[in-house]
Scaffold this motif. Sequence first.
Motif, PDB file in Angstrom:
ATOM      1  N   GLY A 119       0.830  -1.184   0.000  1.00 33.27           N
ATOM      2  CA  GLY A 119       0.000   0.000   0.000  1.00 33.27           C
ATOM      3  C   GLY A 119       0.872   1.242   0.000  1.00 33.27           C
ATOM      4  O   GLY A 119       2.074   1.175  -0.272  1.00 33.27           O
ATOM      5  N   THR A 120       0.281   2.366   0.332  1.00 32.79           N
ATOM      6  CA  THR A 120       1.007   3.633   0.326  1.00 32.79           C
ATOM      7  C   THR A 120       1.120   4.194   1.736  1.00 32.79           C
ATOM      8  O   THR A 120       0.124   4.321   2.452  1.00 32.79           O
ATOM      9  CB  THR A 120       0.297   4.663  -0.578  1.00 32.79           C
ATOM     10  N   PHE A 121       2.358   4.497   2.111  1.00 35.96           N
ATOM     11  CA  PHE A 121       2.626   5.139   3.393  1.00 35.96           C
ATOM     12  C   PHE A 121       2.807   6.633   3.163  1.00 35.96           C
ATOM     13  O   PHE A 121       3.253   7.058   2.095  1.00 35.96           O
ATOM     14  CB  PHE A 121       3.894   4.570   4.031  1.00 35.96           C
ATOM     15  N   TYR A 122       2.494   7.431   4.158  1.00 33.82           N
ATOM     16  CA  TYR A 122       2.658   8.882   4.067  1.00 33.82           C
ATOM     17  C   TYR A 122       3.565   9.330   5.210  1.00 33.82           C
ATOM     18  O   TYR A 122       3.274   9.107   6.384  1.00 33.82           O
ATOM     19  CB  TYR A 122       1.299   9.589   4.115  1.00 33.82           C
ATOM     20  N   ALA A 123       4.697   9.937   4.833  1.00 32.02           N
ATOM     21  CA  ALA A 123       5.683  10.349   5.829  1.00 32.02           C
ATOM     22  C   ALA A 123       5.060  11.337   6.802  1.00 32.02           C
ATOM     23  O   ALA A 123       4.446  12.323   6.391  1.00 32.02           O
ATOM     24  CB  ALA A 123       6.896  10.966   5.137  1.00 32.02           C
ATOM     25  N   PRO A 124       5.215  11.115   8.099  1.00 30.05           N
ATOM     26  CA  PRO A 124       4.566  11.980   9.095  1.00 30.05           C
ATOM     27  C   PRO A 124       5.282  13.313   9.288  1.00 30.05           C
ATOM     28  O   PRO A 124       6.419  13.513   8.873  1.00 30.05           O
ATOM     29  CB  PRO A 124       4.622  11.143  10.363  1.00 30.05           C
ATOM     30  N   ASN A 125       4.582  14.195   9.934  1.00 34.54           N
ATOM     31  CA  ASN A 125       5.113  15.497  10.341  1.00 34.54           C
ATOM     32  C   ASN A 125       6.050  15.272  11.531  1.00 34.54           C
ATOM     33  O   ASN A 125       5.638  14.775  12.568  1.00 34.54           O
ATOM     34  CB  ASN A 125       3.939  16.400  10.734  1.00 34.54           C
ATOM     35  N   ILE A 126       7.339  15.610  11.370  1.00 39.40           N
ATOM     36  CA  ILE A 126       8.278  15.495  12.494  1.00 39.40           C
ATOM     37  C   ILE A 126       8.850  16.875  12.850  1.00 39.40           C
ATOM     38  O   ILE A 126       9.942  16.973  13.415  1.00 39.40           O
ATOM     39  CB  ILE A 126       9.413  14.490  12.222  1.00 39.40           C
ATOM     40  N   SER A 127       8.097  17.911  12.501  1.00 42.62           N
ATOM     41  CA  SER A 127       8.519  19.264  12.865  1.00 42.62           C
ATOM     42  C   SER A 127       8.202  19.502  14.344  1.00 42.62           C
ATOM     43  O   SER A 127       7.648  18.642  15.039  1.00 42.62           O
ATOM     44  CB  SER A 127       7.794  20.298  12.005  1.00 42.62           C
ATOM     45  N   GLN A 128       8.518  20.695  14.803  1.00 40.44           N
ATOM     46  CA  GLN A 128       8.315  21.023  16.211  1.00 40.44           C
ATOM     47  C   GLN A 128       6.904  21.509  16.529  1.00 40.44           C
ATOM     48  O   GLN A 128       6.652  22.006  17.632  1.00 40.44           O
ATOM     49  CB  GLN A 128       9.339  22.075  16.645  1.00 40.44           C
TER      50      GLN A 128
ATOM     51  N   ALA B  26       3.501  21.426  18.035  1.00 39.36           N
ATOM     52  CA  ALA B  26       3.098  20.682  19.222  1.00 39.36           C
ATOM     53  C   ALA B  26       1.898  19.780  18.983  1.00 39.36           C
ATOM     54  O   ALA B  26       1.734  18.763  19.666  1.00 39.36           O
ATOM     55  CB  ALA B  26       2.792  21.655  20.363  1.00 39.36           C
ATOM     56  N   ASN B  27       1.054  20.127  18.029  1.00 44.58           N
ATOM     57  CA  ASN B  27      -0.152  19.343  17.774  1.00 44.58           C
ATOM     58  C   ASN B  27       0.023  18.338  16.649  1.00 44.58           C
ATOM     59  O   ASN B  27      -0.432  17.191  16.758  1.00 44.58           O
ATOM     60  CB  ASN B  27      -1.317  20.280  17.449  1.00 44.58           C
ATOM     61  N   ASP B  28       0.656  18.750  15.556  1.00 48.90           N
ATOM     62  CA  ASP B  28       0.752  17.895  14.381  1.00 48.90           C
ATOM     63  C   ASP B  28       2.110  17.221  14.238  1.00 48.90           C
ATOM     64  O   ASP B  28       2.243  16.259  13.474  1.00 48.90           O
ATOM     65  CB  ASP B  28       0.467  18.710  13.115  1.00 48.90           C
ATOM     66  N   GLY B  29       3.125  17.719  14.937  1.00 50.00           N
ATOM     67  CA  GLY B  29       4.465  17.177  14.834  1.00 50.00           C
ATOM     68  C   GLY B  29       4.915  16.501  16.118  1.00 50.00           C
ATOM     69  O   GLY B  29       4.122  15.871  16.825  1.00 50.00           O
ATOM     70  N   ILE B  30       6.202  16.682  16.444  1.00 54.66           N
ATOM     71  CA  ILE B  30       6.764  16.011  17.617  1.00 54.66           C
ATOM     72  C   ILE B  30       7.186  17.022  18.682  1.00 54.66           C
ATOM     73  O   ILE B  30       8.035  16.720  19.532  1.00 54.66           O
ATOM     74  CB  ILE B  30       7.954  15.115  17.214  1.00 54.66           C
ATOM     75  N   GLY B  31       6.584  18.191  18.656  1.00 55.16           N
ATOM     76  CA  GLY B  31       6.965  19.248  19.575  1.00 55.16           C
ATOM     77  C   GLY B  31       6.785  18.906  21.043  1.00 55.16           C
ATOM     78  O   GLY B  31       7.458  19.487  21.896  1.00 55.16           O
ATOM     79  N   LYS B  32       5.894  17.979  21.357  1.00 54.70           N
ATOM     80  CA  LYS B  32       5.653  17.606  22.757  1.00 54.70           C
ATOM     81  C   LYS B  32       6.413  16.341  23.166  1.00 54.70           C
ATOM     82  O   LYS B  32       6.320  15.913  24.314  1.00 54.70           O
ATOM     83  CB  LYS B  32       4.160  17.386  22.984  1.00 54.70           C
ATOM     84  N   TRP B  33       7.153  15.758  22.237  1.00 48.90           N
ATOM     85  CA  TRP B  33       7.835  14.507  22.548  1.00 48.90           C
ATOM     86  C   TRP B  33       8.989  14.728  23.520  1.00 48.90           C
ATOM     87  O   TRP B  33       9.652  15.769  23.514  1.00 48.90           O
ATOM     88  CB  TRP B  33       8.403  13.884  21.275  1.00 48.90           C
ATOM     89  N   THR B  34       9.255  13.705  24.330  1.00 47.65           N
ATOM     90  CA  THR B  34      10.443  13.693  25.162  1.00 47.65           C
ATOM     91  C   THR B  34      11.583  13.013  24.398  1.00 47.65           C
ATOM     92  O   THR B  34      11.361  12.338  23.382  1.00 47.65           O
ATOM     93  CB  THR B  34      10.194  12.907  26.457  1.00 47.65           C
ATOM     94  N   GLU B  35      12.789  13.187  24.918  1.00 49.16           N
ATOM     95  CA  GLU B  35      13.933  12.525  24.281  1.00 49.16           C
ATOM     96  C   GLU B  35      13.765  11.008  24.290  1.00 49.16           C
ATOM     97  O   GLU B  35      14.061  10.324  23.300  1.00 49.16           O
ATOM     98  CB  GLU B  35      15.223  12.908  25.006  1.00 49.16           C
TER      99      GLU B  35
END
Length: 309
Positions: free
Chosen positions: A79-88, A90-99
Amino acid sequence: MWQRTILVALVAVVAAAGVYWWLSAPVMALTGAVPAHAPNLANGEVIFNAGGCASCHAVPDQPDRTRLGGGLAIRSPFGTFYAPNISQDANDGIGKWTEAEFVNAVMNGVSPAGEHYFPAFPYTSYHLAKREDVADLFAYLKTLPAVAGKVRDHDIRFPFNIRRNVGIWKLLFMDGKPFVADGARSAQWNRGAYLVNSFGHCAECHSPRNALGGIIAGERLAGGPNPEGEGWVPNITQKRLGDWSAKDIAYFLKTGELPDGDSVGGAMTRVIKNSSQLPDEDIAAMADYLKSLPPVDGPVRPKRKEADG
């Protein structure tokens, strides 16, 4: 008698389900607090380029490779994968992620929610990385802009769309062993081996895969059908690169130019945009390692059909 048979069958089904649930459970590489680490942003940028993060995660059809809002469509036999938002963001990316959450994602393919990521994300190579390098990458990503925008869901056919199944896939095709330097080789060779096999994830595209999408170990880096469905990915062992010198390989990684004067095309142009940003010593190290690979026979490329008439 039939009641006993049904009872035995039910017990067997429940037992099998329990084994499946246990074997397919996501495994966290890190839990709780992570060891203190002073981030090295310069190294984080090197890892960003070596890992080709921008190739998949930069917003398509715009020139800024630091706008990591995702959205690139990655076709596959499943199938088709869609690369995710890994920007900062906070809602759509990884801005809230911990190390720790980032390290678990990159090195073990497990999301902050405790779910498996599909192996279109090349953590099967990234798991060879050093945790400090992943932490430096995380610190570097924090310096890049936030990009709003939710990426659409993957379009994967059943049963491959069941994330829990990925746990079984990992048992089959991801050994979890760290990179170990070869004491009989030079520091440059080991650096090249580390970059090519971990962040560079060269084998993810340049190796043939079996019906379940696992790399065929005996034909690693020996080329094969493009997993995105169009064209052929070349063999990068000495089977094909035997006439190339290490300097030829380094020049290619720096410029995208082949020894015969031709230029690279297709998806490899995105790779060169990343590798060209690497320090010259890292490019030389990767070239040294690739030149050392023994020749490996890969799958035979089908002959092109001649045009009618």
